[in-house]
Motif scaffolding. Structure first.
Motif, mmCIF file in Angstrom:
data_model
loop_
_atom_site.group_PDB
_atom_site.id
_atom_site.type_symbol
_atom_site.label_atom_id
_atom_site.label_comp_id
_atom_site.label_asym_id
_atom_site.label_seq_id
_atom_site.Cartn_x
_atom_site.Cartn_y
_atom_site.Cartn_z
ATOM 1 N N LEU A 1 30.653 -12.946 -13.611
ATOM 2 C CA LEU A 1 30.108 -11.844 -14.389
ATOM 3 C C LEU A 1 28.578 -11.913 -14.381
ATOM 4 C CD1 LEU A 1 30.610 -9.499 -16.385
ATOM 5 C CD2 LEU A 1 30.824 -11.189 -18.192
ATOM 6 N N LEU B 1 25.769 -11.689 -16.185
ATOM 7 C CA LEU B 1 25.612 -11.688 -17.647
ATOM 8 C C LEU B 1 24.396 -10.908 -18.121
ATOM 9 C CD1 LEU B 1 26.517 -15.435 -18.173
ATOM 10 C CD2 LEU B 1 27.888 -13.484 -18.910
ATOM 11 N N LEU C 1 36.056 -0.661 -25.762
ATOM 12 C CA LEU C 1 35.547 -1.721 -24.877
ATOM 13 C C LEU C 1 34.246 -2.304 -25.424
ATOM 14 C CD1 LEU C 1 35.996 -0.539 -21.154
ATOM 15 C CD2 LEU C 1 36.637 -2.753 -22.101
ATOM 16 N N THR D 1 34.931 -4.415 -28.442
ATOM 17 C CA THR D 1 35.559 -5.689 -28.046
ATOM 18 C C THR D 1 34.495 -6.695 -27.621
ATOM 19 O OG1 THR D 1 37.572 -4.558 -27.341
ATOM 20 C CG2 THR D 1 37.169 -6.733 -26.405
ATOM 21 N N ALA E 1 33.277 -10.084 -29.657
ATOM 22 C CA ALA E 1 33.407 -11.379 -28.976
ATOM 23 C C ALA E 1 32.090 -12.149 -29.000
ATOM 24 C CB ALA E 1 33.885 -11.166 -27.541
ATOM 25 N N LEU E 2 30.980 -11.442 -28.792
ATOM 26 C CA LEU E 2 29.688 -12.129 -28.679
ATOM 27 C C LEU E 2 28.982 -12.322 -30.015
ATOM 28 C CD1 LEU E 2 30.116 -11.547 -25.607
ATOM 29 C CD2 LEU E 2 27.618 -11.360 -25.473
ATOM 30 N N LEU F 1 42.484 -1.127 -17.274
ATOM 31 C CA LEU F 1 42.261 -2.336 -18.074
ATOM 32 C C LEU F 1 43.554 -3.149 -18.215
ATOM 33 C CD1 LEU F 1 40.058 -0.645 -20.838
ATOM 34 C CD2 LEU F 1 39.322 -1.739 -18.696
ATOM 35 N N LEU G 1 30.637 -4.875 -16.158
ATOM 36 C CA LEU G 1 31.693 -5.841 -16.490
ATOM 37 C C LEU G 1 32.655 -6.024 -15.318
ATOM 38 C CD1 LEU G 1 32.714 -4.685 -20.087
ATOM 39 C CD2 LEU G 1 31.471 -6.773 -19.512
ATOM 40 N N LEU H 1 38.811 -8.700 -14.886
ATOM 41 C CA LEU H 1 38.624 -7.970 -16.148
ATOM 42 C C LEU H 1 39.216 -6.564 -16.098
ATOM 43 C CD1 LEU H 1 34.929 -8.994 -17.002
ATOM 44 C CD2 LEU H 1 37.046 -10.051 -17.790
ATOM 45 N N LEU I 1 30.019 -17.979 -22.080
ATOM 46 C CA LEU I 1 29.859 -16.524 -22.207
ATOM 47 C C LEU I 1 30.901 -15.786 -21.358
ATOM 48 C CD1 LEU I 1 26.017 -15.734 -22.136
ATOM 49 C CD2 LEU I 1 27.685 -14.835 -23.758
ATOM 50 N N MET I 2 31.089 -16.267 -20.129
ATOM 51 C CA MET I 2 32.066 -15.599 -19.252
ATOM 52 C C MET I 2 33.473 -15.719 -19.829
ATOM 53 S SD MET I 2 30.857 -16.336 -15.355
ATOM 54 C CE MET I 2 29.103 -16.346 -14.925
ATOM 55 N N THR J 1 34.287 -16.063 -22.927
ATOM 56 C CA THR J 1 34.374 -15.208 -24.112
ATOM 57 C C THR J 1 34.707 -13.772 -23.726
ATOM 58 O OG1 THR J 1 32.788 -16.588 -25.298
ATOM 59 C CG2 THR J 1 33.055 -14.334 -26.084
ATOM 60 N N VAL J 2 34.028 -13.277 -22.710
ATOM 61 C CA VAL J 2 34.279 -11.899 -22.285
ATOM 62 C C VAL J 2 35.667 -11.770 -21.666
ATOM 63 C CG1 VAL J 2 33.516 -10.057 -20.723
ATOM 64 C CG2 VAL J 2 31.826 -11.421 -21.976
ATOM 65 N N ALA K 1 38.279 -11.769 -24.329
ATOM 66 C CA ALA K 1 38.250 -10.529 -25.112
ATOM 67 C C ALA K 1 38.902 -9.380 -24.362
ATOM 68 C CB ALA K 1 36.796 -10.180 -25.466
ATOM 69 N N LEU K 2 38.664 -9.290 -23.058
ATOM 70 C CA LEU K 2 39.170 -8.142 -22.294
ATOM 71 C C LEU K 2 40.580 -8.354 -21.740
ATOM 72 C CD1 LEU K 2 36.166 -7.225 -22.476
ATOM 73 C CD2 LEU K 2 36.531 -6.160 -20.239
#
Lengths: 475, 475
Positions: free
Chosen positions: A194, A196, A454, A457, A461-462, B175, B199, B207, B454-455, B457-458, B461-462
């Protein structure tokens, strides 16, 4: 309400008493927007000098449940840098003291800068190394890189170089828990998961606080050719844009259109500004080409393309800048728009983008929509036509504005009717200014449920405790 | 293990029996990579014809806890399109049937295409409207837009036009819960919150599944000038790159470097390829300029810049393409690299990028590191020098490879020592190929804890149930 006294004390201990402002008079410049339209309360303004201090501020605020609002040059056109009037009053983290240019690598075309660097300072530092930092906009003398990044600022160079997002290689960000993410890479390519940085660019401090960035630099164009011309109408201007793209390709660096009323206001209210053409026409375009070489050929190309347009009956009149002074003079007209409008009355700035091909339809239909509410109201148009971005501005004199029974309702109605037209044409209500406070109702109104879900979400999360600029960006 | 029989039956009912493959022989082309190095099990291959069918597949798989692996043209260089050999065997969603070009708006410079469109088809459709879709790479005759997007593919045009990410305006994505996000905007500017498309670009289907995209088009260059020259060494090539950037600006469209051994393999193994210069030199660069006009001036600019470089002693020899046939012939050498290497032996392709200014140091140190493991081993270098991206390839003959006691360990050791050098120089182990299967250990090794967190977490979440391409991208 929280008692913020212990927090203020802790901030003073950690960051230094001189970096924590709490007196009402000291806070004023940070809690009111530059046009004087928005004002909101803050618990304090803190001015950190380095990334570790930003992280410390975030941790201290998080520990006490006090929200954090990052702030740059306070040049937002949608009240993005000013606290809102609900919820817990935030601590404003003003980044102005973090203004070091950390590093320039000319061979790599990159420079690392802190968030508080003023845009103009960055442009000048790049130019000193024969490189271009390509983002350019009216507020460049006072806006800061951190603000540019968190709003993905646009401006006049987008047609060639893209938005701020397209001119950044890496970021350093303080996250909601005070962790520092060091993503200051200076790479043109990096496909390791990702990307970021795009989480933080354009999200207005709601997912993290940008403290530094690695910016992308381009070869510095040394030759310029500029013309000012009057197209017969926006559709003609669009055709001429196509001629320039086909003939001049990447040389095309600006294609800016303003209407007659906008030019009149600039001439009336900003000393030294004059109409460059013999008479006032309905529409005016500034077109600029830029290159690293071949200045004479480029000037000839500019002239030929305009002649080609004139042969097709698309142009009333045109003038070519024959030297640097003339070029600067013509740009000054374009850059005087905000100053003129602020002096002349109350402009309800909108910031729509539509597909480039739909701009003429947008202007026509939005004019009808505004006049259905206030017949014959003045309308100013300032368009980055090459990007499909038209600032369509219903404009009131100060007197007319004072006479309104409910100015806030009028402002909302005007914005909504203009944004409706953009939406019908598959456009957006915010092309380059961001969401800020004025755009929040529009987010709720126009965004699809899937899109809002989205965003929510990712936000949850962050920033699970909702402490980073709460109540903003996502309704 | 799940019993997938009911899922297969449901998929056949919903998508059509002809679109669901389960026989081993039918699966083979989809479960093995094109170089024959990787193979993994799949529950089925499903070939949807539209977005609604993709959403239905995701919902059916999610309901039964079976993972989904999206697949494009299966041209990955890091086994990204092939199932892994652990976990529940996935359903492969092959997008090849979704290959409609939905819409082209030449005036807006945009086109909407489905994920299964082959890159070459997209390029040709744009060119037919006098526009350029700027992503270009070796596999363009078979790779698909969906794969390009999910890996943020690079290629030879990045120096001027950026990566795939920079050439897309909007996306349509299915999604994890089967919701379709329609983000097919055709706007140059849109600052309404988190830019969601980022994303999904470069996240390899972990994702969401990209089903369609709005691509950005540029003015089509009609004039080209190309040269092939032998710089004295990589540092000289870098200096010459700087000369070209300063003199030619945006005209610079490719700056590709290969070393002697790589050129030898192309000449030996691909019929019709010859050394363009009188003798074999250690380093070779293909440089191309492109413009919408001014072809003669550009050819002169190319020649002058090379002469300038020669005067400084930076060049051994050079040849300018004097017609389209010569130009095509020189490009064919560059594009024959993969074919030659596949025929000649086993190349352990790496895909590092470092700051452009650090490429000479990277090549020198990586060579030392490889030779510390296998003295005098052949090394191939194929570099997109303008992007700082060097494919540094430790190369074994088939015989030498067969003699290795533990080829997998050798491959891992070689990749690691090369990637270590890139990392020391603030670079990346994956510039343009993505992570796939070969890059996953490198993600764990090189990424900071903050970045991986961070990755994750995303991702969580998704895709909370971890059904979209599980076990990939994030270790």
């Amino acid at each position: 309400m929280n008692d913020v006294t212990p927090l203020i004390a802790a901030l003073k201990t950690e960051i230094g008493a001189d970096a924590v402002l709490t007196d009402a008079a000291d806070l004023a410049p940070f809690t009111e927007d530059w046009r004087g339209r928005y004002k909101g309360p803050a618990a304090a303004v803190v001015q950190p000098s380095n990334t570790a201090q930003v992280a410390a501020i975030v941790r201290l605020c998080a520990a006490r449940g006090v929200p954090v609002l990052p702030q740059g040059g306070n040049t937002s056109l949608c009240a993005g840098a000013i606290p809102r009037n609900e919820g817990v009053a935030p601590v404003i983290v003003n980044l102005a003291r973090m203004r070091r240019i950390r590093h320039i690598d000319a061979a790599n075309g990159s420079m690392e800068v802190e968030a508080g660097c003023v845009l103009k300072t960055v442009q000048d530092a790049a130019a000193a190394e024969n490189r271009l930092y390509a983002v350019s906009l009216g507020a460049e003398g006072s806006c800061q890189i951190g603000g540019n990044l968190s709003t993905n600022a646009g401006g006049t160079g987008v047609v060639r170089y893209g938005n701020t997002r397209d001119n950044v290689l890496g970021l350093e960000v303080v996250l909601a828990d005070g962790t520092v993410w060091n993503g200051l890479r200076a790479l043109r390519k990096d496909n390791t998961g990702l990307d970021l940085k795009h989480l933080f660019i354009g999200t207005e401090g709601t997912l993290g606080i940008i403290t530094a960035a690695t910016l992308k630099l381009h070869p510095l164009p040394t030759q310029h050719a500029l013309a000012w011309f009057a197209p017969s109408d926006p559709a003609a201007a669009l055709q001429i844009l196509g001629l320039f793209q086909a003939a001049c390709g990447s040389r095309l660096s600006a294609f800016e259109m303003i209407n007659r009323r906008q030019l009149e206001l600039v001439i009336q209210h900003v000393p030294g500004r004059r109409n460059p053409l013999g008479e006032l026409h309905e529409w005016h375009v500034l077109v600029e080409l830029a290159d690293t070489s071949g200045g004479d050929e480029m000037a000839a190309l500019l002239q030929q393309t305009l002649e080609h347009a004139a042969e097709q009956g698309l142009i009333h009149d045109a003038i070519l800048a024959s030297n640097e002074t003339q070029r600067a003079t013509l740009w000054e007209i374009r850059h005087s728009v905000s100053e003129a409008n602020k002096k002349a009355g109350v402009g309800l700035t909108t910031d729509c983008a539509v597909p480039v091909s739909a701009v003429p339809a947008f202007i026509e239909r939005a004019t009808q929509a505004v006049h259905a509410i206030v017949p014959a109201l003045d309308i100013l148009v300032v368009a980055h036509l090459g990007d499909g971005n038209a600032h369509f501005i219903p404009f009131f004199t100060f007197d007319a504005w004072r006479e309104l029974a409910d100015p806030a309702a009028m402002a909302a109605a005007m914005r909504r009717c203009v944004n409706d037209v953009a939406h019908e044409l598959h456009g957006t209500f915010s092309a380059e200014h961001g969401v800020g406070q004025t755009g929040l109702p529009e987010m709720a109104h126009y965004k699809s449920p899937a899109e809002l879900a989205l965003m929510r979400t990712v936000k949850t999360a962050l920033d699970p405790r909702n402490l980073l600029n709460p109540g903003r960006l996502i309704p």
